[in-house]
Design a protein around this motif. Structure first.
Motif, short mmCIF file in Angstrom:
data_model
loop_
_atom_site.label_atom_id
_atom_site.label_comp_id
_atom_site.label_asym_id
_atom_site.label_seq_id
_atom_site.Cartn_x
_atom_site.Cartn_y
_atom_site.Cartn_z
N HIS A 23 5.28 5.14 1.51
CA HIS A 23 5.56 5.37 0.09
C HIS A 23 4.30 5.24 -0.76
CE1 HIS A 23 9.77 5.56 0.97
NE2 HIS A 23 9.79 4.32 1.43
N LEU A 24 3.45 4.27 -0.44
CA LEU A 24 2.20 4.08 -1.17
C LEU A 24 1.32 5.32 -1.07
CD1 LEU A 24 0.33 2.23 -2.82
CD2 LEU A 24 -0.35 1.12 -0.67
N SER A 25 1.29 5.93 0.10
CA SER A 25 0.48 7.14 0.31
C SER A 25 0.95 8.31 -0.55
CB SER A 25 0.52 7.55 1.78
OG SER A 25 -0.15 6.62 2.58
N ALA A 26 2.18 8.27 -1.01
CA ALA A 26 2.73 9.37 -1.81
C ALA A 26 2.15 9.41 -3.23
CB ALA A 26 4.25 9.26 -1.89
N TRP A 27 1.62 8.27 -3.71
CA TRP A 27 1.12 8.27 -5.09
C TRP A 27 -0.28 7.66 -5.23
CZ3 TRP A 27 -0.07 3.69 -7.55
CH2 TRP A 27 0.44 2.52 -6.97
N TYR A 28 -0.71 6.86 -4.27
CA TYR A 28 -2.04 6.24 -4.34
C TYR A 28 -3.11 7.31 -4.08
CZ TYR A 28 -5.50 2.54 -3.85
OH TYR A 28 -6.58 1.72 -4.04
N PRO A 29 -4.31 7.16 -4.63
CA PRO A 29 -5.31 8.22 -4.47
C PRO A 29 -5.81 8.44 -3.04
CG PRO A 29 -6.13 6.49 -5.95
CD PRO A 29 -4.76 6.11 -5.52
N LEU A 30 -5.57 7.50 -2.15
CA LEU A 30 -5.98 7.63 -0.74
C LEU A 30 -4.76 7.40 0.15
CD1 LEU A 30 -9.16 5.35 -0.94
CD2 LEU A 30 -9.13 7.85 -0.92
N ALA A 31 -4.74 8.05 1.30
CA ALA A 31 -3.66 7.82 2.26
C ALA A 31 -3.82 6.43 2.87
CB ALA A 31 -3.71 8.87 3.36
N VAL A 32 -2.70 5.77 3.10
CA VAL A 32 -2.71 4.45 3.70
C VAL A 32 -2.50 4.60 5.20
CG1 VAL A 32 -1.66 2.15 3.71
CG2 VAL A 32 -1.76 3.48 1.58
N VAL A 33 -3.49 4.17 5.99
CA VAL A 33 -3.42 4.25 7.44
C VAL A 33 -2.68 3.05 8.00
CG1 VAL A 33 -4.81 4.31 9.56
CG2 VAL A 33 -5.56 5.58 7.55
N SER A 34 -2.97 1.87 7.46
CA SER A 34 -2.27 0.65 7.90
C SER A 34 -2.32 -0.38 6.79
CB SER A 34 -2.91 0.08 9.17
OG SER A 34 -4.22 -0.38 8.91
N LEU A 35 -1.35 -1.29 6.84
CA LEU A 35 -1.26 -2.36 5.84
C LEU A 35 -0.64 -3.57 6.51
CD1 LEU A 35 -0.15 -1.95 2.19
CD2 LEU A 35 0.74 -3.83 3.53
N GLN A 36 -1.35 -4.68 6.47
CA GLN A 36 -0.86 -5.95 7.01
C GLN A 36 -0.39 -6.79 5.83
OE1 GLN A 36 -4.60 -6.99 8.76
NE2 GLN A 36 -3.96 -6.34 10.79
N PRO A 37 0.93 -6.89 5.62
CA PRO A 37 1.49 -7.46 4.40
C PRO A 37 1.45 -8.99 4.32
CG PRO A 37 3.26 -6.80 5.84
CD PRO A 37 1.98 -6.40 6.52
N HIS A 38 0.25 -9.52 4.10
CA HIS A 38 0.09 -10.95 3.87
C HIS A 38 -1.29 -11.20 3.29
CE1 HIS A 38 -2.51 -11.30 7.44
NE2 HIS A 38 -1.65 -10.49 8.02
N VAL A 39 -1.46 -12.33 2.62
CA VAL A 39 -2.77 -12.69 2.07
C VAL A 39 -3.77 -12.75 3.22
CG1 VAL A 39 -4.11 -14.49 0.91
CG2 VAL A 39 -1.82 -13.91 0.09
N GLY A 40 -4.90 -12.10 3.04
CA GLY A 40 -5.91 -12.01 4.08
C GLY A 40 -5.73 -10.82 5.00
N GLY A 41 -4.58 -10.16 4.90
CA GLY A 41 -4.31 -8.98 5.71
C GLY A 41 -5.17 -7.81 5.27
N GLY A 42 -5.31 -6.86 6.15
CA GLY A 42 -6.12 -5.70 5.85
C GLY A 42 -5.29 -4.51 5.44
N VAL A 43 -5.94 -3.64 4.70
CA VAL A 43 -5.38 -2.33 4.37
C VAL A 43 -6.48 -1.34 4.71
CG1 VAL A 43 -4.34 -0.86 2.60
CG2 VAL A 43 -4.15 -3.35 2.41
N VAL A 44 -6.10 -0.25 5.37
CA VAL A 44 -7.06 0.80 5.69
C VAL A 44 -6.60 2.07 4.99
CG1 VAL A 44 -8.14 2.18 7.51
CG2 VAL A 44 -7.60 -0.24 7.92
N PHE A 45 -7.51 2.65 4.21
CA PHE A 45 -7.26 3.88 3.48
C PHE A 45 -8.10 5.00 4.09
CE2 PHE A 45 -6.72 0.51 0.28
CZ PHE A 45 -5.44 0.77 -0.16
N ASP A 46 -7.63 6.23 3.96
CA ASP A 46 -8.36 7.40 4.46
C ASP A 46 -8.42 8.42 3.32
OD1 ASP A 46 -9.17 9.80 5.67
OD2 ASP A 46 -8.11 9.34 7.53
N ASP A 47 -9.64 8.90 3.03
CA ASP A 47 -9.78 9.86 1.94
C ASP A 47 -9.48 11.30 2.37
OD1 ASP A 47 -12.04 10.69 3.34
OD2 ASP A 47 -13.44 10.31 1.69
N GLY A 48 -9.14 11.51 3.63
CA GLY A 48 -8.82 12.84 4.10
C GLY A 48 -10.04 13.67 4.44
N GLU A 49 -11.22 13.10 4.23
CA GLU A 49 -12.47 13.82 4.51
C GLU A 49 -13.33 13.07 5.52
OE1 GLU A 49 -14.37 14.66 0.78
OE2 GLU A 49 -12.59 15.65 -0.01
#
Length: 141
Positions: free
Chosen positions: A36-62
């Motif tokens: 759902h986040l990828s539908a409106w956020y400026p970058l696609a979300v590849v992964s998200l670890q839902p906790h403090v200290g967790g990582g999020v990886v975004f991809d700009d498509g390029e």
């Protein structure tokens, strides 16, 4: 709807507030579920670890990936992270994004605060986030 330029930790920031006619739980999914986040956020979300200290990886498509670290995660009201720029690993500050939700009658209020790493980009960031929040509202419909 409210848009302001403000400061956070002494840095220029943009703060956008939107009332959405959806319950907090629905909007929480839209801002924290990678699909759902990828539908409106400026970058696609590849992964998200839902906790403090967790990582999020975004991809700009390029071919560029952006890593982020979750700084606050309190379901269903607070989601915040620092986004690290792979092009400028030695910069003084990371971009910081904070999203809060609070119930409001039959919907909720979303507040998005963005503290960019480059203070000169606040106005451009505000314009970009307005478009993103319009896309979020459309995706929720």
């Amino acid at each position: 709807m409210s848009d302001t330029t403000t400061t956070a930790d002494g840095r220029p920031a943009v703060r956008l507030e939107r009332r959405l006619p959806h319950p907090v739980a629905t909007v929480w999914d839209a801002v924290t579920d990678p699909r759902h986040l990828s539908a409106w956020y400026p970058l696609a979300v590849v992964s998200l670890q839902p906790h403090v200290g967790g990582g999020v990886v975004f991809d700009d498509g390029e071919g560029t990936r952006y890593d982020a670290t979750i700084t606050d995660y309190t379901p269903p009201t607070l989601f915040a992270f620092d986004e690290h720029d792979p092009e400028s690993p030695g910069r003084e500050n990371d971009d910081h994004l904070r999203i809060t939700l609070r119930p409001d009658a039959d919907g909720c209020v979303l507040v998005l605060t963005h503290v960019p790493s480059d203070p000169d980009t606040v106005e451009g960031a505000a314009t970009g986030w307005r478009g993103c929040l319009d896309a979020l509202a459309a995706a929720l419909r």
